[in-house]
Design a protein around this motif. Structure first.
Motif, PDB file in Angstrom:
ATOM      1  N   ASP A  36       0.854  -1.183   0.000  1.00 11.58           N
ATOM      2  CA  ASP A  36       0.000   0.000   0.000  1.00 11.58           C
ATOM      3  C   ASP A  36       0.896   1.241   0.000  1.00 11.58           C
ATOM      4  OD1 ASP A  36      -1.962   1.897   0.258  1.00 11.58           O
ATOM      5  OD2 ASP A  36      -2.545   1.316   2.289  1.00 11.58           O
ATOM      6  N   TYR A  37       1.294   1.665  -1.195  1.00 17.67           N
ATOM      7  CA  TYR A  37       2.236   2.775  -1.325  1.00 17.67           C
ATOM      8  C   TYR A  37       1.675   4.086  -0.782  1.00 17.67           C
ATOM      9  CZ  TYR A  37       5.259  -0.205  -4.072  1.00 17.67           C
ATOM     10  OH  TYR A  37       6.085  -1.211  -4.460  1.00 17.67           O
ATOM     11  N   ALA A  38       0.369   4.234  -0.769  1.00 21.62           N
ATOM     12  CA  ALA A  38      -0.230   5.478  -0.297  1.00 21.62           C
ATOM     13  C   ALA A  38       0.044   5.714   1.190  1.00 21.62           C
ATOM     14  CB  ALA A  38      -1.732   5.473  -0.559  1.00 21.62           C
ATOM     15  N   ASN A  39       0.274   4.635   1.933  1.00 19.89           N
ATOM     16  CA  ASN A  39       0.488   4.780   3.367  1.00 19.89           C
ATOM     17  C   ASN A  39       1.955   4.665   3.776  1.00 19.89           C
ATOM     18  OD1 ASN A  39      -2.212   5.237   4.150  1.00 19.89           O
ATOM     19  ND2 ASN A  39      -2.641   3.086   3.787  1.00 19.89           N
ATOM     20  N   LEU A  40       2.853   4.700   2.819  1.00 17.82           N
ATOM     21  CA  LEU A  40       4.279   4.647   3.128  1.00 17.82           C
ATOM     22  C   LEU A  40       4.843   6.060   3.231  1.00 17.82           C
ATOM     23  CD1 LEU A  40       5.503   1.785   0.779  1.00 17.82           C
ATOM     24  CD2 LEU A  40       5.035   1.668   3.221  1.00 17.82           C
ATOM     25  N   ASN A  41       5.777   6.247   4.126  1.00 17.41           N
ATOM     26  CA  ASN A  41       6.452   7.524   4.281  1.00 17.41           C
ATOM     27  C   ASN A  41       7.760   7.453   3.491  1.00 17.41           C
ATOM     28  OD1 ASN A  41       8.142   9.607   5.137  1.00 17.41           O
ATOM     29  ND2 ASN A  41       7.306   9.600   7.198  1.00 17.41           N
ATOM     30  N   PRO A  42       7.942   8.307   2.480  1.00 15.51           N
ATOM     31  CA  PRO A  42       9.162   8.243   1.675  1.00 15.51           C
ATOM     32  C   PRO A  42      10.445   8.349   2.494  1.00 15.51           C
ATOM     33  CG  PRO A  42       7.607   9.788   0.709  1.00 15.51           C
ATOM     34  CD  PRO A  42       7.052   9.366   2.023  1.00 15.51           C
ATOM     35  N   ALA A  43      10.453   9.176   3.513  1.00 13.40           N
ATOM     36  CA  ALA A  43      11.658   9.321   4.340  1.00 13.40           C
ATOM     37  C   ALA A  43      11.974   8.018   5.066  1.00 13.40           C
ATOM     38  CB  ALA A  43      11.488  10.463   5.342  1.00 13.40           C
ATOM     39  N   ASP A  44      10.950   7.334   5.566  1.00 11.76           N
ATOM     40  CA  ASP A  44      11.168   6.061   6.260  1.00 11.76           C
ATOM     41  C   ASP A  44      11.761   5.016   5.320  1.00 11.76           C
ATOM     42  OD1 ASP A  44      10.167   7.159   8.587  1.00 11.76           O
ATOM     43  OD2 ASP A  44       8.177   6.244   8.363  1.00 11.76           O
ATOM     44  N   ILE A  45      11.310   5.018   4.081  1.00 12.30           N
ATOM     45  CA  ILE A  45      11.829   4.082   3.080  1.00 12.30           C
ATOM     46  C   ILE A  45      13.326   4.309   2.900  1.00 12.30           C
ATOM     47  CG2 ILE A  45      11.762   3.428   0.628  1.00 12.30           C
ATOM     48  CD1 ILE A  45       8.753   4.302   0.702  1.00 12.30           C
ATOM     49  N   TRP A  46      13.718   5.562   2.750  1.00 13.06           N
ATOM     50  CA  TRP A  46      15.127   5.897   2.526  1.00 13.06           C
ATOM     51  C   TRP A  46      15.977   5.596   3.766  1.00 13.06           C
ATOM     52  CZ3 TRP A  46      18.173   6.187  -1.325  1.00 13.06           C
ATOM     53  CH2 TRP A  46      19.438   6.760  -1.191  1.00 13.06           C
ATOM     54  N   ILE A  47      15.487   5.968   4.920  1.00 15.04           N
ATOM     55  CA  ILE A  47      16.236   5.740   6.158  1.00 15.04           C
ATOM     56  C   ILE A  47      16.451   4.238   6.372  1.00 15.04           C
ATOM     57  CG2 ILE A  47      16.097   5.903   8.678  1.00 15.04           C
ATOM     58  CD1 ILE A  47      14.705   8.683   8.175  1.00 15.04           C
ATOM     59  N   GLU A  48      15.448   3.444   6.096  1.00 18.26           N
ATOM     60  CA  GLU A  48      15.578   1.987   6.234  1.00 18.26           C
ATOM     61  C   GLU A  48      16.643   1.447   5.274  1.00 18.26           C
ATOM     62  OE1 GLU A  48      12.877  -1.920   5.350  1.00 18.26           O
ATOM     63  OE2 GLU A  48      11.869  -0.214   6.265  1.00 18.26           O
ATOM     64  N   ALA A  49      16.635   1.929   4.032  1.00 23.94           N
ATOM     65  CA  ALA A  49      17.628   1.473   3.049  1.00 23.94           C
ATOM     66  C   ALA A  49      19.033   1.907   3.455  1.00 23.94           C
ATOM     67  CB  ALA A  49      17.283   1.999   1.660  1.00 23.94           C
ATOM     68  N   MET A  50      19.182   3.136   3.900  1.00 21.14           N
ATOM     69  CA  MET A  50      20.504   3.612   4.334  1.00 21.14           C
ATOM     70  C   MET A  50      20.990   2.821   5.552  1.00 21.14           C
ATOM     71  SD  MET A  50      21.902   5.906   2.383  1.00 21.14           S
ATOM     72  CE  MET A  50      23.056   6.835   3.391  1.00 21.14           C
ATOM     73  N   SER A  51      20.080   2.481   6.453  1.00 18.44           N
ATOM     74  CA  SER A  51      20.454   1.668   7.619  1.00 18.44           C
ATOM     75  C   SER A  51      20.915   0.283   7.174  1.00 18.44           C
ATOM     76  CB  SER A  51      19.273   1.537   8.582  1.00 18.44           C
ATOM     77  OG  SER A  51      18.934   2.782   9.114  1.00 18.44           O
ATOM     78  N   GLU A  52      20.218  -0.280   6.192  1.00 15.36           N
ATOM     79  CA  GLU A  52      20.609  -1.585   5.657  1.00 15.36           C
ATOM     80  C   GLU A  52      22.005  -1.514   5.032  1.00 15.36           C
ATOM     81  OE1 GLU A  52      19.237  -4.608   2.072  1.00 15.36           O
ATOM     82  OE2 GLU A  52      17.734  -3.287   2.947  1.00 15.36           O
ATOM     83  N   VAL A  53      22.255  -0.449   4.272  1.00 14.81           N
ATOM     84  CA  VAL A  53      23.572  -0.278   3.640  1.00 14.81           C
ATOM     85  C   VAL A  53      24.647  -0.086   4.702  1.00 14.81           C
ATOM     86  CG1 VAL A  53      24.957   1.289   2.221  1.00 14.81           C
ATOM     87  CG2 VAL A  53      22.703   0.544   1.432  1.00 14.81           C
TER      88      VAL A  53
END
Length: 161
Positions: A36-53
């Motif tokens: 459900d892309y409408a309920n995702l926060n773009p900043a959270d997506i990026w922060i999660e990816a950067m944390s993974e990296v």
């Protein structure tokens, strides 16, 4: 427990050796379509990816500490964020603007965010330091482009709604 898709060979092995009946599950594509892309926060997506990296380069960070190359030393001290050339700061600023915008200003904020997403994507695809880290000859080969690229793709879908 996450739903894991097994290959036919893995399912056959489990059924044969564990006498377990493995039900067919949804494909990865079907699971992605359910997001459900409408309920995702773009900043959270990026922060999660950067944390993974950052987690994937943590072993390298200790190996790079004190390296004579200033970029490698910055990575050791700050993680990947230390060598993004201001892209991460620009992206985070665009997230703040986008999330606080409404009405007519939301469309402009979305355009600005997409422009910066394009800029960051180009950086991720072409940066020599990322190439060097992913192909690091000593020890682990961290995944950087894949999680960041996937995050940028998800951000595009989230903002496009």
């Amino acid at each position: 427990m996450p739903n894991v898709e097994l290959t036919p060979q893995q399912a056959a092995f489990l059924e044969a050796y564990l006498a377990a009946d493995i039900p067919d599950g949804p494909s990865v594509e079907e699971l992605r379509a359910e997001i459900d892309y409408a309920n995702l926060n773009p900043a959270d997506i990026w922060i999660e990816a950067m944390s993974e990296v950052d987690a994937s380069i943590s072993i390298l960070r200790s190996q790079l500490a004190g390296d004579p190359d200033p970029n490698m030393d910055r990575i050791a001290k700050l993680g990947l964020i230390g060598v993004t050339g201001g892209n991460n700061r620009a992206l985070m600023g665009a997230f703040v603007t986008f999330s606080s915008a409404s009405g007519e200003s939301k469309a402009k904020a979305a355009q600005d965010l997409m422009r910066i997403v394009d800029q960051v994507e180009e950086f991720v695809k072409t940066d020599d330091i990322i190439t060097l880290l992913e192909e690091f000859p000593q020890g682990s080969s961290p995944k950087i482009r894949e999680p960041l690229g996937n995050a940028l793709s998800k951000i595009r879908k989230t903002v496009a709604i």
